[in-house]
Design a protein around this motif. Structure first.
Motif, PDB file in Angstrom:
ATOM      1  N   GLU A  13       0.824  -1.215   0.000  1.00  0.00           N
ATOM      2  CA  GLU A  13       0.000   0.000   0.000  1.00  0.00           C
ATOM      3  C   GLU A  13       0.858   1.265   0.000  1.00  0.00           C
ATOM      4  OE1 GLU A  13      -3.050   0.178  -0.527  1.00  0.00           O
ATOM      5  OE2 GLU A  13      -3.773  -1.859  -0.174  1.00  0.00           O
ATOM      6  N   MET A  14       2.035   1.241   0.626  1.00  0.00           N
ATOM      7  CA  MET A  14       2.905   2.417   0.589  1.00  0.00           C
ATOM      8  C   MET A  14       3.385   2.687  -0.827  1.00  0.00           C
ATOM      9  SD  MET A  14       5.193   2.545   4.111  1.00  0.00           S
ATOM     10  CE  MET A  14       6.023   1.004   3.826  1.00  0.00           C
ATOM     11  N   VAL A  15       3.701   1.658  -1.586  1.00  0.00           N
ATOM     12  CA  VAL A  15       4.094   1.846  -2.986  1.00  0.00           C
ATOM     13  C   VAL A  15       2.959   2.489  -3.776  1.00  0.00           C
ATOM     14  CG1 VAL A  15       4.620   0.625  -5.139  1.00  0.00           C
ATOM     15  CG2 VAL A  15       5.826   0.030  -3.033  1.00  0.00           C
ATOM     16  N   GLN A  16       1.735   2.001  -3.551  1.00  0.00           N
ATOM     17  CA  GLN A  16       0.594   2.506  -4.299  1.00  0.00           C
ATOM     18  C   GLN A  16       0.269   3.943  -3.903  1.00  0.00           C
ATOM     19  OE1 GLN A  16      -0.930   0.697  -6.786  1.00  0.00           O
ATOM     20  NE2 GLN A  16       0.767  -0.745  -6.380  1.00  0.00           N
ATOM     21  N   PRO A 122       7.712  16.496   0.439  1.00  0.00           N
ATOM     22  CA  PRO A 122       8.005  16.851   1.841  1.00  0.00           C
ATOM     23  C   PRO A 122       7.072  16.208   2.865  1.00  0.00           C
ATOM     24  CG  PRO A 122       7.036  18.700   0.651  1.00  0.00           C
ATOM     25  CD  PRO A 122       7.352  17.663  -0.394  1.00  0.00           C
ATOM     26  N   ASP A 123       5.876  15.746   2.419  1.00  0.00           N
ATOM     27  CA  ASP A 123       4.944  15.114   3.383  1.00  0.00           C
ATOM     28  C   ASP A 123       5.132  13.605   3.469  1.00  0.00           C
ATOM     29  OD1 ASP A 123       4.024  14.456   0.881  1.00  0.00           O
ATOM     30  OD2 ASP A 123       1.900  14.825   1.343  1.00  0.00           O
ATOM     31  N   THR A 124       6.187  13.101   2.847  1.00  0.00           N
ATOM     32  CA  THR A 124       6.391  11.640   2.808  1.00  0.00           C
ATOM     33  C   THR A 124       6.543  11.062   4.217  1.00  0.00           C
ATOM     34  OG1 THR A 124       7.431  11.822   0.634  1.00  0.00           O
ATOM     35  CG2 THR A 124       7.846   9.800   1.889  1.00  0.00           C
ATOM     36  N   GLU A 125       7.317  11.758   5.070  1.00  0.00           N
ATOM     37  CA  GLU A 125       7.523  11.248   6.430  1.00  0.00           C
ATOM     38  C   GLU A 125       6.198  11.054   7.162  1.00  0.00           C
ATOM     39  OE1 GLU A 125      11.348  13.475   5.478  1.00  0.00           O
ATOM     40  OE2 GLU A 125       9.225  13.586   5.004  1.00  0.00           O
ATOM     41  N   ARG A 127       3.195  10.702   5.885  1.00  0.00           N
ATOM     42  CA  ARG A 127       2.352   9.676   5.267  1.00  0.00           C
ATOM     43  C   ARG A 127       2.863   8.267   5.602  1.00  0.00           C
ATOM     44  NH1 ARG A 127       1.616  11.220  -0.868  1.00  0.00           N
ATOM     45  NH2 ARG A 127       0.057   9.551  -0.734  1.00  0.00           N
ATOM     46  N   ILE A 128       4.190   8.116   5.589  1.00  0.00           N
ATOM     47  CA  ILE A 128       4.719   6.802   5.984  1.00  0.00           C
ATOM     48  C   ILE A 128       4.433   6.541   7.467  1.00  0.00           C
ATOM     49  CG2 ILE A 128       6.791   5.380   6.186  1.00  0.00           C
ATOM     50  CD1 ILE A 128       8.052   6.943   3.980  1.00  0.00           C
TER      51      ILE A 128
END
Length: 531
Positions: A13-16, A122-125, A127-128
């Motif tokens: 799901e993180m890839v998607q 920049p919002d990756t952290e 979201r992960i």
């Protein structure tokens, strides 16, 4: 679901959701870190789950471990360390990683990897981080479920142990024969401790041990009952005798001695044992053994000790019961001997003197002149009185100890009782041989006292009396059609019957419903057979 399924779903799901080429989860270990799950269009490029790496050099994994917070690396060019080298090998340009914290402890992390030069948004952290929180929850839930399962399993084991102990304790309380208790204990130990074999052993005079009862799981074997082993060398018998406590033999591979050699033939790898202590003396031991390589549970000594304590109680109870029966038997035998002596003294003494006196008076009467008719009449009355006293003494003598019992045995004596009973008796006696004197005397007086009770209290019109030999027991049946309701607890004459029967090692069962009558079922063991 199982956490591994959650890990794979999270990576996918993180890839998607983050539109990256690769994502996954890693876990920190003592020597570094390892992959837990990877999602990638070409997963064969990546190391498999569980493949470990060291943490030397710089990487997001090292930064997350060092700070406990999210970390980012936009390039691995000119970065030292095995993790950076792996990233360059896989074509990774930039990564973001966040910690996975379980119960306040850094467990591992989640990461996404990009293969393009542009940095990740920049919002990756953040979201992960949402996915990492779900991973933390999944791991914590799995741990809680595991603890709950262990707790439930432990409660199940405890409940099974308590149920087994209750079954054995019930046998002991009922006064079951010790041999029966031994067999049940051996069977329950195998079931409750989940072992392959178990046995109840007794120490002999040479300090060796003899198997009294053994049990083994289906597909395994144990030693035959009655086998005797010496205790020289390193074995449970010697260890328990020396320490007086429950003990464990972790491995018998290098142990020595006859007992070990014999047990090794059965494939046994480990065993525990607990002493059976009776009146402060080590009487024997209970043993549980396994052929499996994994060790027995740490509480095995305590659990087998509970069974050993019940065996000790059964042995002590049996000894006490035997002493009680022997004491009762001595009392009854002494009373019977006194009866016999009184009967003999009356017969050989008072009765013979009365017969002699009667003959002398009758002789004097015949020699008296006719003119002394008044004196002759008085002498005749004296003779009649003597005969009356003699008859009463004969009745008393028969009540004390009937001569026919000594001369003819139980069958004829019961027939005499039936003829003398004021309540009609239907007699069914199938005893063709003489029994031991103590058995015949005891049975006679049981029937005599029972018939007396019927005449005094039952209001019966008839009594059935049966006597026969069955399974090495003398079986008596006394049944009346009276008012019923007989209860030994109320102090009736049945208490004396029970005492006499139990003094012979027997049992008496009473059925006495109101308005139906009373039935006595009596079993007296013959012990030494026929006389």
């Amino acid at each position: 679901v199982d956490p591994s399924k959650v890990f794979a779903a999270v990576a996918h799901e993180m890839v998607q959701c983050l539109d990256v080429e690769s994502a996954g989860l890693f876990r920190y270990e003592a020597a570094g870190w390892s992959f837990v799950a990877v999602s990638d269009p070409a997963p064969e490029r990546w190391p498999s789950a569980g493949d470990g790496r060291t943490l030397e050099g710089d990487s997001i994994l090292a930064r997350v471990l060092r700070t406990g917070r999210a970390a980012r690396m936009d390039s691995y060019e000119n970065v030292a360390g095995s993790t950076a080298a792996l990233a360059r090998q896989l074509g990774v340009r930039g990564t973001v990683g966040v910690p996975v914290v379980v119960d306040g402890r850094l467990w591992g992390g989640a990461y996404v990897a990009s293969m393009v030069p542009e940095p990740l948004p920049p919002d990756t952290e953040a979201r992960i981080g949402d996915f990492a929180d779900l991973v933390s929850t999944a791991i914590a839930n799995a741990a809680t479920r595991a603890e709950l399962r262990v707790s439930r399993d432990s409660l199940g084991v405890l409940a099974e142990q308590q149920a087994a102990l209750r079954r054995v304790a019930t046998l002991v309380a009922r006064g079951a024969r010790p041999s029966e208790v031994y067999s049940v204990v051996a069977e329950e130990i195998v079931r409750c401790l989940d072992v392959d074999t178990s046995g109840v052993w007794r120490y002999a005079s040479d300090n060796g041990i003899t198997l009294l009862a053994g049990h083994s799981r289906a597909g395994t074997q144990y030693l035959p009952e009655g086998e005797h082993l010496t205790t020289e060398g390193d074995n449970l018998g010697a260890m328990v005798l020396s320490s007086g406590r429950a003990t464990r033999h972790h491995s018998i591979e290098n142990a020595t001695g006859m007992a070990i050699s014999r047990i090794r033939q059965l494939g046994v790898r480990e065993g525990v044992a607990a002493p059976i202590t009776v009146e402060g003396r080590i009487w024997g031991l209970a043993i549980a053994a396994t052929t499996r390589s994994e060790p027995m549970p740490p509480d095995s000594e305590e659990r087998i000790g509970d069974f050993a304590d019940l065996v000790a109680t059964a042995i002590a109870n049996a000894a006490t019961r035997a002493e009680l029966i022997a004491s009762r038997a001595r009392i009854v035998t002494a009373a019977d001997n006194t009866r016999r002596r009184l009967e003999r003294d009356l017969h050989d003494g008072a009765q013979q003197r009365l017969v002699s006196l009667g003959l002398q008076v009758r002789l004097a009467e015949t020699k008296m002149p006719t003119e002394f008719s008044v004196v002759k009449d008085q002498l005749s009355e004296v003779v009649g009185g003597i005969n009356g006293v003699l008859t009463e003494l004969q009745e008393i003598s028969r009540g004390i100890h009937p001569a026919i019992l000594s001369e003819g045995g139980l069958g004829p004596a019961l027939k005499t009782l039936a003829r003398r009973s004021p309540v009609p008796v239907v007699l069914d006696v199938a005893i063709e041989r003489r029994l031991l004197e103590s058995t015949e005397v005891g049975a006679y007086y049981v029937v005599a006292e029972a018939l007396t009770n019927v005449a005094k209290h039952a209001g019966a019109s008839t009594v059935d009396v049966g006597a026969r030999i069955r399974d090495d027991k003398l079986c008596l049946l006394i049944r009346d059609d009276g008012i019923g309701g007989a209860d030994p607890a109320k102090g009736s004459g049945l208490i004396g019957l029970i005492d006499r029967v139990e003094a012979l090692g027997g049992r008496m069962r009473i059925d006495s419903p109101l308005a139906v009558g009373t039935t006595l079922h009596i079993n007296i063991p013959l012990k030494q057979g026929y006389s």
